[in-house]
Motif scaffolding. Structure first.
Motif, PDB file in Angstrom:
ATOM      1  N   ARG A  94      18.404  59.797  26.849  1.00 37.49           N
ATOM      2  CA  ARG A  94      18.280  58.392  26.451  1.00 37.49           C
ATOM      3  C   ARG A  94      19.665  57.811  26.188  1.00 37.49           C
ATOM      4  O   ARG A  94      19.965  56.698  26.605  1.00 37.49           O
ATOM      5  CB  ARG A  94      17.400  58.231  25.225  1.00 37.49           C
ATOM      6  CG  ARG A  94      17.332  56.745  24.820  1.00 37.49           C
ATOM      7  CD  ARG A  94      16.454  56.442  23.664  1.00 37.49           C
ATOM      8  NE  ARG A  94      16.776  57.249  22.510  1.00 37.49           N
ATOM      9  CZ  ARG A  94      15.976  57.380  21.466  1.00 37.49           C
ATOM     10  NH1 ARG A  94      14.821  56.778  21.428  1.00 37.49           N
ATOM     11  NH2 ARG A  94      16.342  58.114  20.448  1.00 37.49           N
ATOM     12  N   ARG A  95      20.526  58.571  25.521  1.00 36.51           N
ATOM     13  CA  ARG A  95      21.889  58.083  25.266  1.00 36.51           C
ATOM     14  C   ARG A  95      22.666  57.873  26.562  1.00 36.51           C
ATOM     15  O   ARG A  95      23.570  57.054  26.626  1.00 36.51           O
ATOM     16  CB  ARG A  95      22.634  59.043  24.332  1.00 36.51           C
ATOM     17  CG  ARG A  95      22.177  58.919  22.886  1.00 36.51           C
ATOM     18  CD  ARG A  95      23.070  59.686  21.921  1.00 36.51           C
ATOM     19  NE  ARG A  95      22.819  61.117  21.915  1.00 36.51           N
ATOM     20  CZ  ARG A  95      21.796  61.704  21.297  1.00 36.51           C
ATOM     21  NH1 ARG A  95      20.908  60.977  20.640  1.00 36.51           N
ATOM     22  NH2 ARG A  95      21.650  63.016  21.345  1.00 36.51           N
ATOM     23  N   ALA A  96      22.306  58.602  27.611  1.00 29.89           N
ATOM     24  CA  ALA A  96      22.987  58.474  28.903  1.00 29.89           C
ATOM     25  C   ALA A  96      22.529  57.251  29.694  1.00 29.89           C
ATOM     26  O   ALA A  96      23.150  56.889  30.693  1.00 29.89           O
ATOM     27  CB  ALA A  96      22.754  59.735  29.734  1.00 29.89           C
ATOM     28  N   LEU A  97      21.454  56.596  29.237  1.00 29.08           N
ATOM     29  CA  LEU A  97      20.904  55.445  29.966  1.00 29.08           C
ATOM     30  C   LEU A  97      21.942  54.368  30.231  1.00 29.08           C
ATOM     31  O   LEU A  97      22.001  53.806  31.314  1.00 29.08           O
ATOM     32  CB  LEU A  97      19.755  54.822  29.169  1.00 29.08           C
ATOM     33  CG  LEU A  97      18.340  55.119  29.594  1.00 29.08           C
ATOM     34  CD1 LEU A  97      17.359  54.392  28.701  1.00 29.08           C
ATOM     35  CD2 LEU A  97      18.098  54.807  31.040  1.00 29.08           C
ATOM     36  N   TYR A 128      10.757  52.942  35.692  1.00 34.92           N
ATOM     37  CA  TYR A 128       9.860  53.779  34.894  1.00 34.92           C
ATOM     38  C   TYR A 128      10.663  54.777  34.051  1.00 34.92           C
ATOM     39  O   TYR A 128      10.412  54.939  32.854  1.00 34.92           O
ATOM     40  CB  TYR A 128       8.875  54.504  35.809  1.00 34.92           C
ATOM     41  CG  TYR A 128       7.838  55.292  35.050  1.00 34.92           C
ATOM     42  CD1 TYR A 128       6.719  54.668  34.515  1.00 34.92           C
ATOM     43  CD2 TYR A 128       7.979  56.668  34.854  1.00 34.92           C
ATOM     44  CE1 TYR A 128       5.763  55.382  33.799  1.00 34.92           C
ATOM     45  CE2 TYR A 128       7.031  57.386  34.148  1.00 34.92           C
ATOM     46  CZ  TYR A 128       5.934  56.739  33.624  1.00 34.92           C
ATOM     47  OH  TYR A 128       4.993  57.452  32.915  1.00 34.92           O
ATOM     48  N   VAL A 129      11.629  55.439  34.678  1.00 33.99           N
ATOM     49  CA  VAL A 129      12.461  56.413  33.967  1.00 33.99           C
ATOM     50  C   VAL A 129      13.124  55.751  32.758  1.00 33.99           C
ATOM     51  O   VAL A 129      13.111  56.293  31.647  1.00 33.99           O
ATOM     52  CB  VAL A 129      13.518  57.022  34.923  1.00 33.99           C
ATOM     53  CG1 VAL A 129      14.604  57.766  34.164  1.00 33.99           C
ATOM     54  CG2 VAL A 129      12.839  57.934  35.935  1.00 33.99           C
ATOM     55  N   GLU A 130      13.688  54.569  32.964  1.00 35.07           N
ATOM     56  CA  GLU A 130      14.350  53.863  31.863  1.00 35.07           C
ATOM     57  C   GLU A 130      13.351  53.487  30.772  1.00 35.07           C
ATOM     58  O   GLU A 130      13.636  53.639  29.583  1.00 35.07           O
ATOM     59  CB  GLU A 130      15.067  52.621  32.389  1.00 35.07           C
ATOM     60  CG  GLU A 130      16.295  52.961  33.208  1.00 35.07           C
ATOM     61  CD  GLU A 130      17.055  51.742  33.693  1.00 35.07           C
ATOM     62  OE1 GLU A 130      16.764  50.619  33.225  1.00 35.07           O
ATOM     63  OE2 GLU A 130      17.951  51.907  34.540  1.00 35.07           O
ATOM     64  N   ALA A 131      12.171  53.013  31.172  1.00 35.32           N
ATOM     65  CA  ALA A 131      11.167  52.594  30.190  1.00 35.32           C
ATOM     66  C   ALA A 131      10.715  53.781  29.328  1.00 35.32           C
ATOM     67  O   ALA A 131      10.529  53.642  28.112  1.00 35.32           O
ATOM     68  CB  ALA A 131       9.973  51.954  30.896  1.00 35.32           C
ATOM     69  N   VAL A 132      10.549  54.936  29.936  1.00 33.29           N
ATOM     70  CA  VAL A 132      10.123  56.116  29.184  1.00 33.29           C
ATOM     71  C   VAL A 132      11.259  56.611  28.285  1.00 33.29           C
ATOM     72  O   VAL A 132      11.044  56.895  27.104  1.00 33.29           O
ATOM     73  CB  VAL A 132       9.631  57.239  30.135  1.00 33.29           C
ATOM     74  CG1 VAL A 132       9.388  58.534  29.366  1.00 33.29           C
ATOM     75  CG2 VAL A 132       8.355  56.797  30.852  1.00 33.29           C
ATOM     76  N   LEU A 133      12.474  56.677  28.823  1.00 32.35           N
ATOM     77  CA  LEU A 133      13.599  57.157  28.013  1.00 32.35           C
ATOM     78  C   LEU A 133      13.869  56.253  26.813  1.00 32.35           C
ATOM     79  O   LEU A 133      14.262  56.738  25.748  1.00 32.35           O
ATOM     80  CB  LEU A 133      14.863  57.282  28.867  1.00 32.35           C
ATOM     81  CG  LEU A 133      14.951  58.525  29.745  1.00 32.35           C
ATOM     82  CD1 LEU A 133      16.166  58.440  30.668  1.00 32.35           C
ATOM     83  CD2 LEU A 133      14.993  59.793  28.919  1.00 32.35           C
ATOM     84  N   ASP A 137       7.854  57.525  21.249  1.00 30.31           N
ATOM     85  CA  ASP A 137       6.461  57.243  21.623  1.00 30.31           C
ATOM     86  C   ASP A 137       5.901  58.359  22.513  1.00 30.31           C
ATOM     87  O   ASP A 137       4.749  58.744  22.373  1.00 30.31           O
ATOM     88  CB  ASP A 137       6.353  55.897  22.352  1.00 30.31           C
ATOM     89  CG  ASP A 137       6.653  54.720  21.435  1.00 30.31           C
ATOM     90  OD1 ASP A 137       6.570  54.886  20.203  1.00 30.31           O
ATOM     91  OD2 ASP A 137       6.974  53.639  21.957  1.00 30.31           O
ATOM     92  N   LEU A 138       6.738  58.872  23.417  1.00 30.46           N
ATOM     93  CA  LEU A 138       6.318  59.987  24.262  1.00 30.46           C
ATOM     94  C   LEU A 138       6.066  61.222  23.399  1.00 30.46           C
ATOM     95  O   LEU A 138       5.065  61.921  23.581  1.00 30.46           O
ATOM     96  CB  LEU A 138       7.374  60.280  25.337  1.00 30.46           C
ATOM     97  CG  LEU A 138       7.109  61.495  26.241  1.00 30.46           C
ATOM     98  CD1 LEU A 138       5.763  61.390  26.933  1.00 30.46           C
ATOM     99  CD2 LEU A 138       8.240  61.641  27.252  1.00 30.46           C
ATOM    100  N   ASP A 139       6.972  61.481  22.446  1.00 31.95           N
ATOM    101  CA  ASP A 139       6.784  62.618  21.523  1.00 31.95           C
ATOM    102  C   ASP A 139       5.423  62.532  20.841  1.00 31.95           C
ATOM    103  O   ASP A 139       4.710  63.522  20.732  1.00 31.95           O
ATOM    104  CB  ASP A 139       7.858  62.616  20.418  1.00 31.95           C
ATOM    105  CG  ASP A 139       9.228  63.050  20.903  1.00 31.95           C
ATOM    106  OD1 ASP A 139       9.323  63.623  22.005  1.00 31.95           O
ATOM    107  OD2 ASP A 139      10.200  62.819  20.161  1.00 31.95           O
ATOM    108  N   ARG A 140       5.091  61.342  20.387  1.00 33.44           N
ATOM    109  CA  ARG A 140       3.891  61.137  19.582  1.00 33.44           C
ATOM    110  C   ARG A 140       2.608  61.090  20.426  1.00 33.44           C
ATOM    111  O   ARG A 140       1.607  61.704  20.076  1.00 33.44           O
ATOM    112  CB  ARG A 140       4.040  59.839  18.774  1.00 33.44           C
ATOM    113  CG  ARG A 140       2.949  59.581  17.763  1.00 33.44           C
ATOM    114  CD  ARG A 140       3.206  58.347  16.899  1.00 33.44           C
ATOM    115  NE  ARG A 140       3.477  57.145  17.677  1.00 33.44           N
ATOM    116  CZ  ARG A 140       4.691  56.602  17.854  1.00 33.44           C
ATOM    117  NH1 ARG A 140       5.753  57.137  17.297  1.00 33.44           N
ATOM    118  NH2 ARG A 140       4.851  55.519  18.582  1.00 33.44           N
TER     119      ARG A 140
END
Length: 173
Positions: A26-29, A77-82, A87-90
């Motif tokens: 995520r930090r690499a986005l 999609y990749v950006e939206a998930v990262l 939210d993905l964790d949960r």
């Protein structure tokens, strides 16, 4: 009679070994967005999957990303998930399907793809290749035969990728 027109040079490829449940990715986005903005179609960014066992939804997220690329909106999609790792964790797989719907993708097809496992072989192959070339964490970048590990620090990585990309583009011109 031979054609003497110049052969178009190949576009340099930046392979991004990534895991969609990874805070470092995520930090690499920001770097990935900057590289896409700077180079456009002069540099091919290729997502490679390296789901880590410690993240229980990473393998499903990799499959979902492949479905997004198949539907033509992979990087969105990749950006939206990262951007929403928590939210993905949960929420896990329901979050992946919901995110597809939010982007206007066929969420039902995402759900089906996660159930039938149609993208598992791609994810498995990426992971095996990553291990073979020494990827141990994410993000890891490979460009011009050079591996740059970003799992510990993103510091200076974008600049190094740009140096290599600029050199490859100059050599191909």
């Amino acid at each position: 009679m031979s054609d003497s027109s110049p052969v178009p040079s190949a576009v340099p490829v930046l392979e991004v070994w990534c895991e969609l449940q990874c805070p470092d990715c995520r930090r690499a986005l920001e770097d990935l967005r900057a590289l896409r903005a700077r180079y456009g179609d002069r540099l091919e960014l290729r997502l490679r999957h390296f789901p880590l066992e410690k993240h229980k939804h990473a393998f499903a997220a990799a499959q979902a990303a492949e479905e997004a690329f198949e539907q033509g909106r992979g990087w969105d999609y990749v950006e939206a998930v990262l951007e929403r790792v928590e939210d993905l964790d949960r929420a896990g797989e329901p979050f992946l399907v919901e995110t597809a719907g939010e982007l206007g993708l066929d969420a039902d097809e995402f759900d089906t793809a996660l159930i039938d496992g149609r993208h598992i072989l791609i994810v498995d192959a990426d992971q095996a290749e990553g291990k073979a070339i020494g990827v141990t964490g994410t993000p890891t970048y490979v460009i011009g035969g050079e591996r740059l590990d970003g799992g510990k620090s993103q510091e200076g990585l974008r600049e190094r990728v740009e140096e290599i990309a600029d050199r490859l583009l100059a050599e191909g011109a």
